[in-house]
Design a protein around this motif. Structure first.
Motif, PDB file in Angstrom:
ATOM      1  N   CYS A   1      16.693  50.661  21.677  1.00  0.00           N
ATOM      2  CA  CYS A   1      17.041  48.573  22.160  1.00  0.00           C
ATOM      3  C   CYS A   1      15.643  48.938  22.243  1.00  0.00           C
ATOM      4  CB  CYS A   1      17.514  48.784  23.326  1.00  0.00           C
ATOM      5  SG  CYS A   1      19.146  47.973  22.892  1.00  0.00           S
TER       6      CYS A   1
ATOM      7  N   LEU B   1      15.196  44.809  22.263  1.00  0.00           N
ATOM      8  CA  LEU B   1      15.803  43.635  21.723  1.00  0.00           C
ATOM      9  C   LEU B   1      16.632  44.533  23.511  1.00  0.00           C
ATOM     10  CD1 LEU B   1      17.375  45.214  18.426  1.00  0.00           C
ATOM     11  CD2 LEU B   1      15.828  43.473  18.974  1.00  0.00           C
ATOM     12  N   GLU B   2      17.682  43.369  23.336  1.00  0.00           N
ATOM     13  CA  GLU B   2      18.615  42.967  24.731  1.00  0.00           C
ATOM     14  C   GLU B   2      19.857  43.903  24.183  1.00  0.00           C
ATOM     15  OE1 GLU B   2      19.656  41.191  28.779  1.00  0.00           O
ATOM     16  OE2 GLU B   2      18.142  40.327  27.710  1.00  0.00           O
ATOM     17  N   ARG B   3      20.866  45.416  24.636  1.00  0.00           N
ATOM     18  CA  ARG B   3      21.883  45.756  24.053  1.00  0.00           C
ATOM     19  C   ARG B   3      22.793  44.449  23.647  1.00  0.00           C
ATOM     20  NH1 ARG B   3      26.379  47.739  24.407  1.00  0.00           N
ATOM     21  NH2 ARG B   3      26.712  49.974  22.602  1.00  0.00           N
TER      22      ARG B   3
END
Ligand SMILES: Nc1ncnc2c1ncn2[C@@H]1O[C@H](COP(=O)(O)OP(=O)(O)OP(=O)(O)O)[C@@H](O)[C@H]1O
Ligand SMILES: [Mg+2]
Length: 455
Positions: free
Chosen positions: A139, A144-146
Motif C-alpha cells: 500500500c 494505495l489505501e487498503r
C-alpha cells in the motif's frame, strides 16, 4: 478435541462426530473396528500393556487411517477405564491435534502474516484482476489505501498510470511468470527500486483462480551498488585530475601572467580591439582554472576543513547569490527556515557550494520562470537535517534520472555535468545523502546531513 473409545479386542465403542468427519467416514460407520482406524502399533501397545497401564493420560504420537487409506499423524492421550458391569477394559484416545488441521491452521497463519508483513509487498488478485488482499508495505509503495483499494480492479486503481509504466500488468493473468524482476516505481513522493516476483494461482482442478505479486524494496541495496560504481568512476577521474591538474595549471599561470602584461601594453598603445581580445582570453583561462578546481574536488579532497556548521546560517549566506541568479531567470526564491537547528559537522564552504549548485540547477530548469523553494526540516527520528530544494520546472524524465549524478552527464549546451557529481561527493564525505524525486513536473533535491547529538 476428537475422541475414540475402543475395547481391547479392537471394537469401537464410540467415535466422536468430529473424528469420523476428519477421517472421511459417515454416521453409518460409527461401529467400525478400531483396527481400521488405528495404526497397528497402537493396538499392539495397548494389548501389551493390558492390566498395567499405570500412567493414565499417557501422551502418544500415533497415526490414524482415513477412509481413503491415507494416514495422518496425530498426538493423543491414552486413557483406560473399566466398564463396571462387564469388567471389560475400555481405552479412550483423546486426540488433541489433528496434524492435518493444524497444518491448515499453520498455512493460514503463514499466509496471514505474509500479507500483513511490514517489509514485503504482497498483492493477491483474483481471476477478474481485482485486488483481494494487499500488504501494508505494498500500500505504501503503490500509494494505495487498503480499505479503498480492496475489490477494485487493478486497471481502475492504476488508471492514471500509462500501461507501460504499470508495476503489474494484465499480462500477468496470461501466465507471464516474473522472477526477480528489477523495476523502478515512483509514487507521489518517493522513487523505489523493487525486486518483483509474480505468478498465477490454480485450484486443485487446474483452473486458474488468481495471481499473486510479491516484491521487496531494494532501494538501499541498489543505491549502495550505484554509489560504489559511482565512487569507482569518481576516484578514477580524481586520480587523472590530480595527476594532470598541475600540468594544466602551471602553463596556464604563465600564459595568464604574460597576457596581463600584454593587456596593459595593448591598452597603452590604444589598441582597443586587441585589448578586448585579451580580456576574453583571460576570462576563458579563469574558466579552465575553475574546471580544474572542480576536477580536483572529485578526487578525494585531502584538506576538508570540518567544523560544526549551522545550516541555516550557511543558507542565509548564499541566499543573495541564489537571488541574483534567480532574478536573471525570472524566478522567485522562497526560504522556509527551521528555528534553532542543531549543528552538523561539515566543510562550510563545500556545503555552501552544494546548496548553490543544486539551487542553480533548479533555477536553470525553470526557463519560463517559476518558484524555487528551499525548506529546512529537522528529522529527530533519524537525527538528520534535510534541506529540500524544490523547483517548479519540467521535472527530470525517468530515463535521465539515473544518470544525473554521473560525472559529465549534462543536457545543457554549456554544462560540464560535474555539478551534481561534485555535490554527491561532498555530501557523502559528510556522511549524508543527496536524493532526488521528480514526477513529471517539478523536482525536489533533498540534501540530508546527520547532526551532532547532544546528550
Ligand atoms: N532541478 C532540475 N530539473 C531538471 N533537470 C535537472 C535538475 N537538476 C539537474 N538536472 C539534470 O541533471 C543534469 C546534470 O546536472 P549537473 O548539475 O551535474 O550538471 P549541469 O548542470 O548540466 O552542468 P554544470 O552544473 O556542471 O554546469 C543537468 O544537465 C540536467 O539535465
Ligand atoms: Mg549544474
Amino acid at each position: 478435541m476428537s475422541v475414540l473409545v475402543f475395547r481391547e479386542d479392537g471394537v469401537c465403542v464410540s467415535a466422536s462426530d468430529r473424528l469420523l468427519k476428519l477421517l472421511g467416514y459417515g454416521d453409518e460407520d460409527r461401529s467400525l473396528h478400531a483396527e481400521s482406524l488405528l495404526d497397528d502399533n497402537i493396538l499392539q501397545l495397548v494389548r501389551s500393556r493390558t492390566g498395567c497401564i499405570a500412567q493414565a493420560g499417557e501422551n502418544l504420537d500415533i497415526h490414524l487411517r482415513k477412509s481413503d487409506g491415507e494416514s495422518i499423524a496425530v498426538q493423543a492421550d491414552l486413557w483406560w477405564m473399566e466398564d463396571t458391569p462387564s469388567g471389560r477394559i475400555h481405552y479412550a484416545l483423546l486426540i488433541q491435534e489433528l496434524a492435518a488441521s493444524s497444518n491448515i491452521q499453520l498455512l493460514r497463519q503463514f499466509s496471514d502474516s505474509f500479507v500483513k508483513s511490514a517489509n514485503l509487498g504482497v498483492l493477491l488478485l483474483n481471476d477478474a484482476f481485482k485486488l483481494v488482499d494487499i500488504s501494508p508495505s505494498a500500500c505504501q509503495v503503490l500509494g494505495l489505501e487498503r480499505k479503498l483499494a480492496l475489490n477494485q480492479p487493478l486497471d481502475t486503481l492504476f488508471a492514471a498510470v500509462p500501461e507501460e509504466y504499470r508495476l503489474i500488468s494484465r499480462s500477468l493473468l496470461e501466465g507471464v511468470v516474473v522472477r526477480n524482476h528489477a523495476v523502478a516505481w515512483t509514487n507521489a513522493e518517493t522513487r523505489y527500486e523493487l525486486l518483483l516476483d509474480a505468478s498465477l494461482l490454480y485450484n486443485e482442478a487446474g483452473k486458474r483462480i488468481g495471481a499473486y505479486v510479491i516484491f521487496k524494496d531494494v532501494t538501499n541495496l541498489r543505491s549502495l551498488e550505484e554509489q560504489v560504481q559511482r565512487s569507482d568512476r569518481l576516484s578514477m577521474i580524481g586520480q587523472i585530475a590530480a595527476g594532470t591538474a598541475h600540468e594544466i595549471r602551471n602553463p596556464l599561470t604563465s600564459i595568464k601572467g604574460f597576457l596581463q602584461v600584454l593587456k596593459k601594453t595593448l591598452q597603452g598603445h590604444g589598441l582597443h580591439r586587441e585589448f578586448e581580445y585579451t580580456k576574453i582570453m583571460l576570462d576563458e583561462i579563469d574558466r579552465i582554472n575553475n574546471l580544474v578546481s572542480e576536477f580536483l574536488l572529485l578526487s578525494k579532497p585531502k584538506d576538508n576543513k570540518y567544523s560544526p556548521v549551522n545550516i541555516s546560517a550557511c543558507i542565509r549566506d548564499i541566499l543573495p547569490i541564489i537571488n541574483n541568479e534567480a532574478i536573471l531567470h525570472n524566478v522567485i526564491v522562497q526560504y522556509e527556515a527551521e528555528e534553532e537547528l542543531p549543528l552538523v559537522v561539515a566543510d562550510r564552504e563545500l556545503l555552501k557550494q552544494v546548496y548553490i549548485n543544486v539551487s542553480k540547477n533548479g533555477i536553470e530548469a525553470m526557463s519560463e520562470g517559476g518558484t524555487l523553494t528551499i525548506t529546512e526540516r529537522l528529522d529527530e527520528a533519524k537525527q538528520f537535517i534535510h534541506v529540500d530544494i524544490h523547483d517548479t520546472g519540467p521535472g527530470i524524465p525517468s530515463y535521465v534520472v539515473d544518470k544525473i549524478f554521473d560525472p559529465f552527464f549534462t543536457t545543457k549546451e554549456n554544462g560540464t555535468g560535474l555539478g551534481l557529481a561534485v555535490c554527491q561527493r561532498i555530501i557523502h564525505d559528510a556522511g549524508g545523502q543527496l536524493r532526488v524525486s521528480s514526477k513529471g513536473y517539478g523536482t525536489t533535491f533533498t540534501i540530508s546531513i546527520p547532526y551532532v547529538r547532544v546528550s
